[in-house]
Design a protein around this motif. Structure first.
Motif, mmCIF file in Angstrom:
data_model
loop_
_atom_site.group_PDB
_atom_site.id
_atom_site.type_symbol
_atom_site.label_atom_id
_atom_site.label_comp_id
_atom_site.label_asym_id
_atom_site.label_seq_id
_atom_site.Cartn_x
_atom_site.Cartn_y
_atom_site.Cartn_z
ATOM 1 N N ALA A 163 0.962 -1.162 -0.038
ATOM 2 C CA ALA A 163 0.072 0.027 0.319
ATOM 3 C C ALA A 163 0.889 1.258 -0.117
ATOM 4 N N VAL A 164 1.926 1.413 0.888
ATOM 5 C CA VAL A 164 2.974 2.373 0.864
ATOM 6 C C VAL A 164 3.482 2.602 -0.512
ATOM 7 N N LYS A 165 4.044 1.511 -1.199
ATOM 8 C CA LYS A 165 4.270 1.623 -2.549
ATOM 9 C C LYS A 165 3.319 2.267 -3.535
ATOM 10 N N ALA A 166 2.254 1.774 -3.584
ATOM 11 C CA ALA A 166 1.128 2.228 -4.152
ATOM 12 C C ALA A 166 0.739 3.800 -4.247
ATOM 13 N N ILE A 167 1.157 4.189 -2.806
ATOM 14 C CA ILE A 167 0.921 5.663 -2.614
ATOM 15 C C ILE A 167 2.038 6.350 -3.224
ATOM 16 N N LYS A 168 3.261 5.806 -3.196
ATOM 17 C CA LYS A 168 4.497 6.540 -3.820
ATOM 18 C C LYS A 168 4.333 6.504 -5.391
ATOM 19 N N THR A 169 3.699 5.642 -6.043
ATOM 20 C CA THR A 169 3.792 5.281 -7.487
ATOM 21 C C THR A 169 2.605 6.465 -7.656
ATOM 22 N N PHE A 170 1.464 6.497 -6.984
ATOM 23 C CA PHE A 170 0.429 7.361 -7.391
ATOM 24 C C PHE A 170 0.970 8.849 -7.369
ATOM 25 N N SER A 173 10.055 11.740 -9.652
ATOM 26 C CA SER A 173 10.562 10.673 -9.146
ATOM 27 C C SER A 173 10.695 10.575 -7.656
ATOM 28 N N ASP A 174 11.192 11.718 -7.051
ATOM 29 C CA ASP A 174 11.311 11.610 -5.436
ATOM 30 C C ASP A 174 10.124 11.950 -4.938
ATOM 31 N N VAL A 175 9.935 10.929 -4.006
ATOM 32 C CA VAL A 175 8.490 10.939 -3.212
ATOM 33 C C VAL A 175 8.752 10.601 -1.940
ATOM 34 N N ARG A 176 8.429 11.649 -1.032
ATOM 35 C CA ARG A 176 8.630 11.485 0.409
ATOM 36 C C ARG A 176 7.251 11.156 1.328
ATOM 37 N N VAL A 177 7.339 10.137 2.082
ATOM 38 C CA VAL A 177 5.952 9.783 2.729
ATOM 39 C C VAL A 177 6.127 10.246 3.973
ATOM 40 N N ASP A 178 4.851 11.146 4.635
ATOM 41 C CA ASP A 178 5.184 11.595 6.115
ATOM 42 C C ASP A 178 4.818 10.266 6.997
ATOM 43 N N LYS A 199 1.755 5.835 9.310
ATOM 44 C CA LYS A 199 1.249 5.355 10.425
ATOM 45 C C LYS A 199 -0.295 4.924 10.191
ATOM 46 N N ALA A 200 -0.777 5.853 9.550
ATOM 47 C CA ALA A 200 -2.308 5.637 9.147
ATOM 48 C C ALA A 200 -2.626 4.465 8.245
ATOM 49 N N VAL A 201 -1.612 4.051 7.315
ATOM 50 C CA VAL A 201 -1.576 3.181 6.276
ATOM 51 C C VAL A 201 -1.508 1.663 7.290
ATOM 52 N N TRP A 202 -0.556 1.819 8.388
ATOM 53 C CA TRP A 202 -0.292 0.697 9.182
ATOM 54 C C TRP A 202 -1.361 0.369 10.398
ATOM 55 N N SER A 203 -2.123 1.489 10.482
ATOM 56 C CA SER A 203 -2.957 1.571 11.748
ATOM 57 C C SER A 203 -3.681 0.263 12.157
ATOM 58 N N LYS A 204 -4.348 -0.344 10.968
ATOM 59 C CA LYS A 204 -5.100 -1.605 11.645
ATOM 60 C C LYS A 204 -4.275 -2.784 11.115
ATOM 61 N N GLY A 205 -2.708 -2.675 11.216
ATOM 62 C CA GLY A 205 -2.025 -3.880 11.009
ATOM 63 C C GLY A 205 -1.421 -3.974 9.779
ATOM 64 N N ILE A 206 -0.560 -4.927 9.533
ATOM 65 C CA ILE A 206 -0.041 -5.233 8.292
ATOM 66 C C ILE A 206 -1.089 -5.852 7.134
ATOM 67 N N SER A 237 8.033 15.328 -4.288
ATOM 68 C CA SER A 237 6.866 15.378 -3.682
ATOM 69 C C SER A 237 6.641 14.971 -2.230
ATOM 70 N N TYR A 238 5.761 15.458 -1.439
ATOM 71 C CA TYR A 238 5.750 15.370 -0.008
ATOM 72 C C TYR A 238 4.195 14.772 0.169
ATOM 73 N N VAL A 239 4.216 13.549 0.776
ATOM 74 C CA VAL A 239 2.706 13.116 0.808
ATOM 75 C C VAL A 239 2.317 13.064 2.393
ATOM 76 N N THR A 240 1.219 13.598 2.740
ATOM 77 C CA THR A 240 0.862 13.676 4.173
ATOM 78 C C THR A 240 -0.512 12.934 4.012
ATOM 79 N N VAL A 241 -1.211 12.738 5.383
ATOM 80 C CA VAL A 241 -2.571 12.239 5.308
ATOM 81 C C VAL A 241 -3.542 13.381 5.676
ATOM 82 N N CYS A 242 -4.724 13.410 5.290
ATOM 83 C CA CYS A 242 -5.717 14.503 5.614
ATOM 84 C C CYS A 242 -6.389 14.041 6.959
ATOM 85 N N GLU A 243 -6.145 14.585 7.997
ATOM 86 C CA GLU A 243 -7.036 13.963 9.113
ATOM 87 C C GLU A 243 -8.393 14.467 9.292
#
Length: 128
Positions: free
Chosen positions: A46-53, A61-66, A71-78, A105-111
């Protein structure tokens, strides 16, 4: 007369807009990315998918994940990755001079989005 190639190339690049700083909100369907994937690989996938998106949307080509997004992606476990996630992607200038690209690119979650309520939000351009 006919336009010479250089001018048309420039206008096309301007239309693409890979040179300017911009921030947008997107809803990413992670269910699509993790469907049929082995349980133990779901959150990393899922994290890889967010990066490619982000790469596709922002043309960097440079994408940084917040950390919060991770934490939001992993919040319900793997295994139980959220079906959808609302993210804010901003294209920023690279301060580092010896970097390969001028933008990243810098990607953050919208709370502010309630869980599971992504209907009719669409893509929003955020102006600072």
């Amino acid at each position: 007369g006919l336009l010479d190639k250089t001018t048309t190339r420039e206008t096309h690049r301007d239309r693409m807009g890979a040179d300017d700083v911009v921030t947008r909100e997107y809803t990413i369907n992670l269910g699509k990315a993790t469907h049929g994937v082995t349980f133990k690989k779901r959150a990393p996938r899922a994290v890889k998918a967010i990066k490619t998106f982000a790469q596709k949307m922002m043309k960097t080509s440079d994408v940084r994940v917040d950390v919060k997004l991770n934490k939001a992606v992993w919040s319900k476990g793997i295994r139980n990755v959220p079906k959808r996630i609302r993210v804010q992607i901003s294209r920023r200038r690279n301060d580092n001079e010896d970097a390969d690209e001028e933008m990243y690119s810098y990607v953050t979650v919208c709370e502010d989005v309630q869980k599971g309520d992504f209907k009719g939000l669409g893509t929003k351009v955020i102006t600072e």
